[in-house]
Design an enzyme around this catalytic site. Structure first.
Site, PDB file in Angstrom:
ATOM      1  N   ASP A  13     -11.255  25.927   6.642  1.00  0.00           N
ATOM      2  CA  ASP A  13     -11.128  27.236   7.302  1.00  0.00           C
ATOM      3  C   ASP A  13     -12.483  27.827   7.685  1.00  0.00           C
ATOM      4  O   ASP A  13     -12.643  29.044   7.759  1.00  0.00           O
ATOM      5  CB  ASP A  13     -10.380  28.243   6.403  1.00  0.00           C
ATOM      6  CG  ASP A  13      -9.031  27.722   5.954  1.00  0.00           C
ATOM      7  OD1 ASP A  13      -8.251  27.316   6.830  1.00  0.00           O
ATOM      8  OD2 ASP A  13      -8.761  27.723   4.742  1.00  0.00           O
ATOM      9  N   HIS A  41      -6.532  24.620  13.160  1.00  0.00           N
ATOM     10  CA  HIS A  41      -7.706  25.154  13.844  1.00  0.00           C
ATOM     11  C   HIS A  41      -7.244  26.303  14.734  1.00  0.00           C
ATOM     12  O   HIS A  41      -6.211  26.208  15.389  1.00  0.00           O
ATOM     13  CB  HIS A  41      -8.360  24.100  14.743  1.00  0.00           C
ATOM     14  CG  HIS A  41      -8.996  22.972  13.997  1.00  0.00           C
ATOM     15  ND1 HIS A  41      -9.421  23.082  12.699  1.00  0.00           N
ATOM     16  CD2 HIS A  41      -9.291  21.706  14.382  1.00  0.00           C
ATOM     17  CE1 HIS A  41      -9.947  21.927  12.316  1.00  0.00           C
ATOM     18  NE2 HIS A  41      -9.875  21.082  13.307  1.00  0.00           N
TER      19      HIS A  41
END
Length: 432
Positions: A13, A41
């Site tokens: 992340d 993503h």
């Protein structure tokens, strides 16, 4: 041109989608080399459009780029088709997406076993996404997996599924008291799904190496992060694949000598999702601030991310195990308006101080962060496009992180948009 690896330097992340999107216009190929739909993503285009991708490489949003789902990825066919449809419905051209014939397919029994195992483990569970990723990789290593190429041979596919379910159904029925799966139905469903991606199956190894020979630039895009690597991460609280740079060669079929640049994505603070040790984790007001201001919720799971201050110990560790040549520092803007910004420069374990990653998980669980307090800044930095546009204290923060992380900070993210980036050093430029 050589290949470039893009990896997460923390627990995932970090903003890898933003980095891929930034580079997409200057590379010809983007390859996803490991993981599955257990990671995501997020890419925000200049138009403000927001795209969440789980299996398909971020380069699909850049016209003219050929995107490849590599052999190291495990693919849920239903998720793949759903993601393709979602992109196409929004006008994205997916014609140049290819799938390695050697990638493994995530089957219904993988998901069933993953979910029931987590429930069975109770308080001892690792905290998987429940999407079947681990069981699929288990079958790959046990040499009983189903590969993408198997959908091209119906008889072989049926034989492999039947053989797999002879064992899987025993587990589901006799251990977990669940219903058995019908092999014929599993095969029929998969073949129906395969009609939607059969034309994309390719010899990815050959195509990628031919592209490099012809002078093309290949970007190898990892999912998740270094500390989630099955070998180098905070085991057992890790994923089932190798997000580290070494996994890029294995998961794409490109030789390691082809790789010249390793770009590590590093958030200006630290987050992780799921269970496991997290020395700089914050609670109460500071943790709430980072979570709310940074929008720290998982793209794939929707789970709130655990937040903490920047940890130089894991950054240096990531630099070492990946051979990172450059860093892309993201979310610097989130730290604006803080009076001071603590940075972890070492750990104290049982009264002894160390600046290195502990060798055992028990030591890491007992590690107490040793902080260095850096002055904060109040200015909004989201419009900065040059390093000198940043306030002096923000520049000092970046330079200090560069010093203690062990690799130059070549790019800085000051917002979620593609254009909200400061480029200090061109990572695609050939170096001596």
């Amino acid at each position: 041109m050589p290949a470039i690896v893009l990896i997460g330097a923390q627990w995932g992340d970090e903003g890898k989608g933003k980095a891929t999107d930034l580079l997409g216009g200057r590379v010809q190929w983007v390859v996803r080399y490991q993981g599955g739909n257990n990671a995501g993503h997020t890419v925000v285009l200049p138009s403000g459009e927001n795209f969440a991708l789980h299996l398909i490489p971020s380069g699909v949003l850049t016209p003219g780029v050929t995107n490849v789902i590599g052999n190291g990825v495990v693919i849920d066919p239903g998720v793949l088709l759903s993601e393709l449809k979602g992109l196409e419905d929004r006008g994205v051209d997916t014609a140049k997406l290819l799938i390695s014939a050697d990638a493994h397919l995530l089957m219904p029994y993988h998901v069933a076993i993953d979910k029931v195992t987590e429930r069975y483990m109770g308080s001892k569970k690792i905290g998987t996404t429940g999407r079947g990723i681990g069981p699929c990789y288990q079958d790959k290593v046990a040499r009983m997996g189903i590969r993408v190429a198997d959908v091209l041979d119906t008889d072989q596919l049926a034989h492999k599924v039947e053989a797999a379910l002879e064992f899987k159904n025993q587990v589901l029925v006799k251990i977990y008291n669940r219903k058995a799966l019908d092999p014929d139905q599993v095969v029929e469903s998969l073949l129906e799904q395969a009609e939607g991606f059969r034309h994309r199956i390719a010899d990815a190894r050959l195509l990628l190496n031919n592209a490099l020979e012809a002078g093309g630039t290949v970007l190898l895009e990892g999912s998740q992060g270094t500390l989630l690597d099955v070998d180098h991460g905070t085991y057992p609280y890790v994923t089932s694949s190798n997000p580290t740079a070494g996994g890029a060669a294995v998961g794409s079929g490109i030789g390691p000598t082809r790789i010249r640049t390793v770009l590590g994505i590093l958030k200006a603070y630290t987050t992780r999702v799921g269970s496991g040790p997290f020395p700089t984790e914050l609670f109460y007001e500071s943790g709430e601030y980072l979570s709310k201001t940074g929008g720290e919720f998982g793209v794939t799971t929707g789970r709130r991310r655990r937040c903490g201050w920047f940890d130089a110990v894991i950054a240096r560790y990531a630099t070492r195990v990946n051979g990172i040549t450059d860093y892309f520092l993201t979310k610097l803007d989130v730290l604006s308006s803080l009076e001071t910004v603590p940075v972890c420069v070492g750990y104290e374990i049982d009264g002894k101080r160390t600046s290195e990653m502990p060798m055992t998980q028990s030591d890491l669980c007992r590690a107490k962060p040793v902080y260095e307090e850096l002055p904060g800044w109040w200015e909004d930095i989201s419009a900065a496009r040059e390093f000198d546009d940043l306030p002096a204290k923000a520049r000092d923060y970046v330079l200090r992180l560069e010093e203690i992380s062990g690799a130059p900070v070549s790019c800085i993210g000051v917002g979620p948009g593609r254009d909200q980036t400061i480029v200090r050093r061109d990572i695609l430029q050939e170096r001596a």
